[in-house]
Write a protein that holds these residues in place. Sequence first.
Motif, mmCIF file in Angstrom:
data_model
loop_
_atom_site.group_PDB
_atom_site.id
_atom_site.type_symbol
_atom_site.label_atom_id
_atom_site.label_comp_id
_atom_site.label_asym_id
_atom_site.label_seq_id
_atom_site.Cartn_x
_atom_site.Cartn_y
_atom_site.Cartn_z
ATOM 1 N N PRO A 319 0.921 -1.610 -0.023
ATOM 2 C CA PRO A 319 -0.031 0.354 -0.400
ATOM 3 C C PRO A 319 0.556 1.620 0.518
ATOM 4 O O PRO A 319 0.486 2.122 -0.528
ATOM 5 N N LEU A 320 1.829 1.062 0.764
ATOM 6 C CA LEU A 320 2.786 2.520 0.447
ATOM 7 C C LEU A 320 3.821 2.620 -1.019
ATOM 8 O O LEU A 320 3.091 3.862 -1.472
ATOM 9 N N ALA A 321 3.626 1.576 -1.364
ATOM 10 C CA ALA A 321 4.190 1.493 -2.628
ATOM 11 C C ALA A 321 3.333 2.054 -4.125
ATOM 12 O O ALA A 321 3.995 3.172 -4.532
ATOM 13 N N GLY A 322 1.653 2.421 -3.199
ATOM 14 C CA GLY A 322 1.141 2.422 -4.390
ATOM 15 C C GLY A 322 0.894 4.364 -4.597
ATOM 16 O O GLY A 322 -0.086 4.048 -5.150
ATOM 17 N N ARG A 323 0.976 4.515 -3.286
ATOM 18 C CA ARG A 323 1.120 5.695 -3.134
ATOM 19 C C ARG A 323 1.688 6.827 -4.045
ATOM 20 O O ARG A 323 1.996 7.846 -3.980
#
Length: 447
Positions: A319-323
């Motif tokens: 989820p962090l990478a997706g931001r």
Amino acid sequence: MTVRSAASVRRAALAAVSLAMFCVQLDAFALNAALPRIGRDLGAGGGLPWVVSGYLLAAASLMPAAGRLGDVLGRRTLLTAGLAVFGGASLVCAMAPSLPVLVGARVVQGAGGALAMPVGLALLTRLYPPEGRGRALGWAMGVGGVATACGPFAGGVLTEAVSWRAVFWLNVPVAALAAGCAARAAESRDGSAPGKGPVNGKGLVAATAAVATLALCTDRGPVWGWASGRTATALTLLVALSVVFVRCERAAPNPLVSPALLRNRRFVALTAAGAVANAATVVFLFVVPMSLQGPWRLSAAGAGAAFLAPAAAMSVAGPLAGRIAPARTAGAMAGCLGLGGAGLCAAPAATSLTGYVLVATGCGAALGVAGALTLIATQAAAGPERAGEASGVTKTVITTAGGLGVALSAPATGTSLTMAGVCCLATALPLAAGARRGLPPSAERTD
């Protein structure tokens, strides 16, 4: 289609892909600790490694074909078929009466996973708008990251508490639920797009055989010996198949891997960096739990508990990478590889258990983000029109690199961590330099 129904279709696709990634990643790592028990239960010996290797080899070799076939036949169709194959093979694994049956079912399982993974990522890329695409892929990566990080621990717990067969029984309802979610998603195909005509059958067979041979070399090379006759024969076959593939691709009107994708410098650079990140992650996942039980003298349960922090760090990485904005992914991946590499080099020098776990947690977070960014960023770099093709190529490369990581992990020592760390640092420097110069941010600029 209304806004509400479109959102419902996207959520169904996201659920299907997330659950598929959970199953496929869990089964890649959950059985290592169970092999001795499987050997005792089935009266097997020398063929035990093929319980793991057969799965990985099948998955790696079929992914290039799966991504391309999804573009032509329909991504939802292939995702549903892959989940059905995976679930059915899991059922056979759970009831396997002998080692040959188990290994055969594991190969079919790997084939089902290969069908589901690339087309699932491509399906999300096509269904989600650009502003929400990264987050959707990030959540799917996060669920897969949970299975990757917790697979060895979960497999050990299930084996001790119930049976190694429980790992496969778990897959059956999860795969069925994922297939049900996939059936509610919209179909997606690009078979009529330029360069997306009928699949080059000869090239498809040659590519599958070549990747299978490469995966076999990386998996069996340490066992056979890199200078052995069997390894030399496999490498010779690999060269011959590669030549056949190149000739077929040059003669085909619709090549399996389009020249435009190979000319996409951002896609190539991110895929190469992702291969290093995945190999380092596999080393990390094998060596750190073993070190907790070896030099740090923890029990299996204690090592599992100590590894929960690194596992949690990896699970939130998706989820962090997706931001992260697409234009910044190359720099972010370079930074994560640098941090992860530094941590891998520093871990063997830790003087306390607390320090070792803290360093491992930082490594888990950095490598987790780098791994998730590989698939998110390469999809953005290739563009939606080449989503299936790109995901097939990227998944094949990083899966094969994971096999090299397994080879580096034996024996499971601090030297293995240091070697993986050096590779990460060596990759981070040119990637960071390329990011500063400005790699083309999208598929429109490929030369």
